[in-house]
Write a protein that holds these residues in place. Structure first.
Motif, mmCIF file in Angstrom:
data_model
loop_
_atom_site.group_PDB
_atom_site.id
_atom_site.type_symbol
_atom_site.label_atom_id
_atom_site.label_comp_id
_atom_site.label_asym_id
_atom_site.label_seq_id
_atom_site.Cartn_x
_atom_site.Cartn_y
_atom_site.Cartn_z
ATOM 1 N N ALA A 49 0.836 -1.210 0.000
ATOM 2 C CA ALA A 49 0.000 0.000 0.000
ATOM 3 C C ALA A 49 0.865 1.253 0.000
ATOM 4 C CB ALA A 49 -0.936 -0.008 1.203
ATOM 5 N N LEU A 50 1.954 1.236 0.778
ATOM 6 C CA LEU A 50 2.851 2.389 0.817
ATOM 7 C C LEU A 50 3.507 2.615 -0.538
ATOM 8 C CD1 LEU A 50 4.373 4.600 2.353
ATOM 9 C CD2 LEU A 50 6.069 2.866 2.950
ATOM 10 N N THR A 51 4.002 1.541 -1.140
ATOM 11 C CA THR A 51 4.687 1.664 -2.429
ATOM 12 C C THR A 51 3.741 2.178 -3.518
ATOM 13 O OG1 THR A 51 6.160 -0.144 -1.823
ATOM 14 C CG2 THR A 51 6.024 0.404 -4.162
ATOM 15 N N TYR A 52 2.553 1.595 -3.576
ATOM 16 C CA TYR A 52 1.600 2.023 -4.603
ATOM 17 C C TYR A 52 1.106 3.444 -4.327
ATOM 18 C CZ TYR A 52 -2.177 1.907 -7.980
ATOM 19 O OH TYR A 52 -3.009 2.196 -9.035
ATOM 20 N N LEU A 107 2.828 5.862 -2.879
ATOM 21 C CA LEU A 107 3.886 6.786 -3.289
ATOM 22 C C LEU A 107 3.984 6.882 -4.813
ATOM 23 C CD1 LEU A 107 6.663 5.907 -0.700
ATOM 24 C CD2 LEU A 107 5.273 7.988 -0.809
ATOM 25 N N TYR A 108 3.756 5.778 -5.497
ATOM 26 C CA TYR A 108 3.758 5.787 -6.967
ATOM 27 C C TYR A 108 2.633 6.690 -7.490
ATOM 28 C CZ TYR A 108 3.094 4.088 -11.737
ATOM 29 O OH TYR A 108 2.933 4.006 -13.091
ATOM 30 N N CYS A 109 1.444 6.551 -6.895
ATOM 31 C CA CYS A 109 0.314 7.395 -7.312
ATOM 32 C C CYS A 109 0.582 8.864 -7.001
ATOM 33 C CB CYS A 109 -0.971 6.932 -6.627
ATOM 34 S SG CYS A 109 -1.554 5.330 -7.213
ATOM 35 N N PHE A 110 1.214 9.143 -5.866
ATOM 36 C CA PHE A 110 1.562 10.513 -5.504
ATOM 37 C C PHE A 110 2.532 11.104 -6.528
ATOM 38 C CE2 PHE A 110 4.315 13.504 -3.208
ATOM 39 C CZ PHE A 110 3.358 14.434 -2.801
ATOM 40 N N HIS A 111 3.495 10.304 -6.941
ATOM 41 C CA HIS A 111 4.483 10.747 -7.925
ATOM 42 C C HIS A 111 3.821 11.059 -9.269
ATOM 43 C CE1 HIS A 111 8.297 11.113 -9.982
ATOM 44 N NE2 HIS A 111 7.918 10.193 -10.853
ATOM 45 N N ARG A 112 2.804 10.287 -9.619
ATOM 46 C CA ARG A 112 2.114 10.488 -10.902
ATOM 47 C C ARG A 112 1.056 11.577 -10.831
ATOM 48 N NH1 ARG A 112 0.610 5.724 -14.298
ATOM 49 N NH2 ARG A 112 0.530 7.457 -15.749
ATOM 50 N N GLY A 113 0.797 12.121 -9.652
ATOM 51 C CA GLY A 113 -0.172 13.207 -9.531
ATOM 52 C C GLY A 113 -1.593 12.746 -9.272
ATOM 53 N N GLN A 114 -1.781 11.487 -8.938
ATOM 54 C CA GLN A 114 -3.118 10.963 -8.649
ATOM 55 C C GLN A 114 -3.373 11.087 -7.141
ATOM 56 O OE1 GLN A 114 -2.544 7.001 -10.093
ATOM 57 N NE2 GLN A 114 -3.108 7.529 -12.185
ATOM 58 N N SER A 115 -3.704 12.291 -6.717
ATOM 59 C CA SER A 115 -3.776 12.569 -5.287
ATOM 60 C C SER A 115 -4.903 11.796 -4.597
ATOM 61 C CB SER A 115 -3.931 14.061 -5.037
ATOM 62 O OG SER A 115 -5.136 14.524 -5.607
ATOM 63 N N HIS A 116 -6.042 11.625 -5.262
ATOM 64 C CA HIS A 116 -7.148 10.893 -4.633
ATOM 65 C C HIS A 116 -6.747 9.440 -4.362
ATOM 66 C CE1 HIS A 116 -11.194 9.825 -3.533
ATOM 67 N NE2 HIS A 116 -11.189 8.853 -4.427
ATOM 68 N N SER A 129 -3.707 8.266 -4.146
ATOM 69 C CA SER A 129 -2.605 8.280 -3.194
ATOM 70 C C SER A 129 -3.138 8.360 -1.757
ATOM 71 C CB SER A 129 -1.680 9.449 -3.479
ATOM 72 O OG SER A 129 -0.686 9.554 -2.488
ATOM 73 N N GLN A 130 -4.124 9.223 -1.535
ATOM 74 C CA GLN A 130 -4.727 9.345 -0.199
ATOM 75 C C GLN A 130 -5.426 8.047 0.197
ATOM 76 O OE1 GLN A 130 -6.230 12.384 1.710
ATOM 77 N NE2 GLN A 130 -4.514 13.660 1.101
ATOM 78 N N LEU A 131 -6.101 7.426 -0.748
ATOM 79 C CA LEU A 131 -6.764 6.150 -0.475
ATOM 80 C C LEU A 131 -5.741 5.077 -0.074
ATOM 81 C CD1 LEU A 131 -9.391 4.471 -0.562
ATOM 82 C CD2 LEU A 131 -8.851 3.952 -2.933
ATOM 83 N N MET A 132 -4.613 5.053 -0.756
ATOM 84 C CA MET A 132 -3.572 4.065 -0.434
ATOM 85 C C MET A 132 -2.929 4.351 0.919
ATOM 86 S SD MET A 132 -3.297 1.621 -2.577
ATOM 87 C CE MET A 132 -5.074 1.608 -2.591
ATOM 88 N N MET A 133 -2.799 5.613 1.298
ATOM 89 C CA MET A 133 -2.241 5.924 2.613
ATOM 90 C C MET A 133 -3.205 5.486 3.718
ATOM 91 S SD MET A 133 0.762 6.981 2.201
ATOM 92 C CE MET A 133 1.031 6.154 0.655
ATOM 93 N N ARG A 134 -4.506 5.625 3.474
ATOM 94 C CA ARG A 134 -5.489 5.120 4.447
ATOM 95 C C ARG A 134 -5.460 3.592 4.499
ATOM 96 N NH1 ARG A 134 -9.497 9.336 2.060
ATOM 97 N NH2 ARG A 134 -8.926 11.151 3.312
ATOM 98 N N THR A 135 -5.273 2.977 3.351
ATOM 99 C CA THR A 135 -5.153 1.520 3.302
ATOM 100 C C THR A 135 -3.903 1.069 4.047
ATOM 101 O OG1 THR A 135 -6.239 1.520 1.146
ATOM 102 C CG2 THR A 135 -5.025 -0.464 1.744
#
Length: 106
Positions: free
Chosen positions: A59-62, A64-73, A75-81
């Protein structure tokens, strides 16, 4: 008040050696285990902890990958996961400790 008895000289304390305590064995298992053997034994005793760790890392890796690509929604979902996976891991550790404490000792 009684006078203390004569003092007998003992061997000096050697800090490179563990202290000898009668009736105490620091290693419950007869021989020392390698890292791989200990990892496999602990994984078999409580298989949910490594699964929780892998879920947390994924979840952390994915995230951070989403954050890097600009997919903030996402990325936030993965941080909660990740937080949920960490909670699952802590709960698995606590349950494993409780189960091992209830096991009868040989």
């Amino acid at each position: 008040m009684a006078a203390p008895g004569p003092v007998t000289p003992q061997d000096p304390f050697d800090p490179s050696q563990p202290p000898v305590i009668e009736g105490f064995s620091p290693n419950v298992y007869g021989d020392s285990e390698s890292f791989k053997e200990k990892f496999l034994r602990k994984t078999c005793e409580n298989p949910l902890v490594p699964l929780g760790c892998l879920g947390t890392a994924a979840a952390l890796t994915y995230g951070l990958y989403c954050f890097h690509r600009g997919q903030s929604h996402r990325s936030q979902l993965m941080m909660r996961t990740r937080i949920l996976a960490q909670g699952f891991t802590v709960a698995a550790v606590l349950v494993g400790m409780a189960v091992s404490a209830m096991k009868p000792r040989h």
